[in-house]
Design an enzyme around this catalytic site. Structure first.
Site, short mmCIF file in Angstrom:
data_model
loop_
_atom_site.label_atom_id
_atom_site.label_comp_id
_atom_site.label_asym_id
_atom_site.label_seq_id
_atom_site.Cartn_x
_atom_site.Cartn_y
_atom_site.Cartn_z
N ASN A 9 0.88 -1.17 0.00
CA ASN A 9 0.00 0.00 0.00
C ASN A 9 0.91 1.22 0.00
O ASN A 9 1.51 1.54 1.02
CB ASN A 9 -0.90 -0.02 1.25
CG ASN A 9 -1.72 1.26 1.39
OD1 ASN A 9 -1.78 2.08 0.48
ND2 ASN A 9 -2.36 1.43 2.55
N TRP A 10 1.01 1.86 -1.15
CA TRP A 10 1.94 2.98 -1.28
C TRP A 10 1.42 4.24 -0.60
O TRP A 10 2.14 5.23 -0.50
CB TRP A 10 2.21 3.27 -2.77
CG TRP A 10 3.20 2.33 -3.39
CD1 TRP A 10 3.94 1.39 -2.77
CD2 TRP A 10 3.55 2.28 -4.79
NE1 TRP A 10 4.74 0.75 -3.69
CE2 TRP A 10 4.53 1.26 -4.93
CE3 TRP A 10 3.14 2.97 -5.94
CZ2 TRP A 10 5.10 0.94 -6.16
CZ3 TRP A 10 3.72 2.64 -7.15
CH2 TRP A 10 4.68 1.64 -7.27
N LYS A 11 0.14 4.25 -0.22
CA LYS A 11 -0.46 5.46 0.39
C LYS A 11 -0.21 6.66 -0.55
O LYS A 11 -0.18 6.48 -1.76
CB LYS A 11 0.05 5.66 1.80
CG LYS A 11 -0.09 4.37 2.64
CD LYS A 11 0.12 4.54 4.11
CE LYS A 11 -0.08 3.19 4.81
NZ LYS A 11 0.06 3.26 6.25
N HIS A 94 -9.47 1.58 4.84
CA HIS A 94 -8.19 1.68 5.56
C HIS A 94 -8.37 2.60 6.77
O HIS A 94 -9.12 3.57 6.71
CB HIS A 94 -7.10 2.22 4.63
CG HIS A 94 -5.73 2.09 5.22
ND1 HIS A 94 -5.26 2.98 6.16
CD2 HIS A 94 -4.76 1.15 5.04
CE1 HIS A 94 -4.04 2.59 6.52
NE2 HIS A 94 -3.71 1.50 5.86
N GLU A 96 -6.64 4.89 7.91
CA GLU A 96 -6.38 6.31 7.64
C GLU A 96 -7.59 6.98 6.99
O GLU A 96 -7.85 8.16 7.21
CB GLU A 96 -5.12 6.44 6.76
CG GLU A 96 -3.86 6.16 7.58
CD GLU A 96 -2.72 5.51 6.81
OE1 GLU A 96 -2.71 5.56 5.56
OE2 GLU A 96 -1.82 4.95 7.46
N GLU A 166 -5.37 -4.81 10.50
CA GLU A 166 -4.29 -3.86 10.74
C GLU A 166 -4.53 -3.13 12.06
O GLU A 166 -5.29 -2.14 12.10
CB GLU A 166 -4.25 -2.82 9.61
CG GLU A 166 -4.02 -3.40 8.23
CD GLU A 166 -3.41 -2.38 7.27
OE1 GLU A 166 -2.36 -2.69 6.71
OE2 GLU A 166 -3.96 -1.28 7.11
N GLY A 172 2.82 2.13 10.80
CA GLY A 172 3.82 3.19 10.65
C GLY A 172 4.55 3.53 11.93
O GLY A 172 5.25 4.54 12.01
N SER A 212 3.59 -2.38 10.20
CA SER A 212 5.05 -2.53 10.36
C SER A 212 5.57 -3.90 9.93
O SER A 212 6.47 -4.45 10.56
CB SER A 212 5.46 -2.20 11.80
OG SER A 212 5.14 -0.84 12.10
N GLY A 233 2.90 -1.22 4.22
CA GLY A 233 2.98 0.22 3.93
C GLY A 233 4.42 0.62 3.64
O GLY A 233 4.93 0.41 2.54
N GLY A 234 5.10 1.19 4.64
CA GLY A 234 6.44 1.74 4.47
C GLY A 234 7.41 0.84 3.71
O GLY A 234 8.12 1.30 2.80
#
Ligand code: 13P
Length: 251
Positions: A9-11, A94, A96, A166, A172, A212, A233-234
């Site tokens: 997930n590149w956000k 998500h 966010e 999640e 993150g 993470s 993510g990251g």
């Protein structure tokens, strides 16, 4: 046997030229994996990424969608719009989006139904906050999110839905749920699906862990009985780390 799925997930990261470069570099490194490799990219990267993954085993998803087919909804994108350029997957709900953009269990359900109707493959996110976890409400929160997200779906539709657990406190932050904890929560989700849709359906649904995930913890997490892969993510923003996560099962 459920297939392992590794979704990045590149956000709100990566410009089209970076997306193309990333995919070009990733392609030879994951070409032999039997795991499903997905990149969920920003809307502005979709078209470029879809062209770049042709003739590869990499699949492309969006990160959000609206539930109406068309109309006066400035700024929104419909399932049909995603589908018509061959987008395959879409992330829905998500944390966010729930936190910053007023996504609710009800809109998640509407988006899920609309996406399935259009033949998109949804990845629905659920997860508890740190406060809820500390109050021992994790199971209640995540099973209720799952029940509301899946409301009024057929067995077939539920089987076609990927769920991503999640925990919000792990996103993150560098804090990962222990593999036992993550597996336990995912088991609770699977049990809820069993209660609602029966064992055959619950055994087929793919449930991912997110929060993470890194090359260092992927193997341990993804080897647990109920964890079918990860939403990353990251660590999905660098070819090197993402490739290692995809190839977690290679020696
Ligand atoms: P991180 O892997 O950066 O913790 O993000 C997880 C996530 O939100 C994936 O959707």
């Amino acid at each position: 046997m459920r297939k392992k799925v590794i979704a990045g997930n590149w956000k709100m990261n990566m410009l089209p030229n970076e997306a193309i470069e990333f995919i070009t570099e990733l392609t030879p490194k994951v070409k032999d994996t039997k795991n499903e490799v997905i990149l969920c990219v920003p809307y502005t990267d979709l078209f470029y990424s879809l062209l770049a993954v042709q003739e590869t085993n990499i699949h492309i998803g969006a990160q959000n969608v609206f539930y109406k087919e068309s109309g006066a909804y400035t700024g929104e994108v419909s399932p049909k719009m995603l589908k018509c350029i061959n987008t395959e997957y879409v992330i829905i709900g998500h944390s966010e989006r729930r936190q910053y953009f007023a996504e609710t269990d009800e809109t998640v359900n509407l988006k899920l139904k609309a996406s399935l109707n259009e033949g998109l493959k949804p990845i629905v996110c659920v997860g508890e906050t740190l406060e809820q976890r500390e109050a021992n409400e994790t199971e209640k929160v995540i099973t209720s999110q799952v029940e509301k997200a899946l409301a009024n779906l057929t067995d077939e539709e539920v089987k076609n839905t990927i769920i991503a657990y999640e925990p919000i406190w792990a996103i993150g932050t560098g804090k990962t749920a222990t593999s036992e904890d993550a597996n336990n929560s995912i088991k609770q989700i699977r049990n809820k699906i069993k209660e609602l849709y029966g064992e055959a359906v619950s055994e087929e649904v793919i449930i991912l862990y997110g929060g993470s995930v890194k090359p260092e913890n992927a193997k341990e997490l993804f080897s647990m009985s109920d964890i079918d892969g990860g939403l990353v993510g990251g660590a999905s923003l660098k070819v090197d780390s993402f490739e290692k996560i995809v190839n977690f099962d290679k020696e």
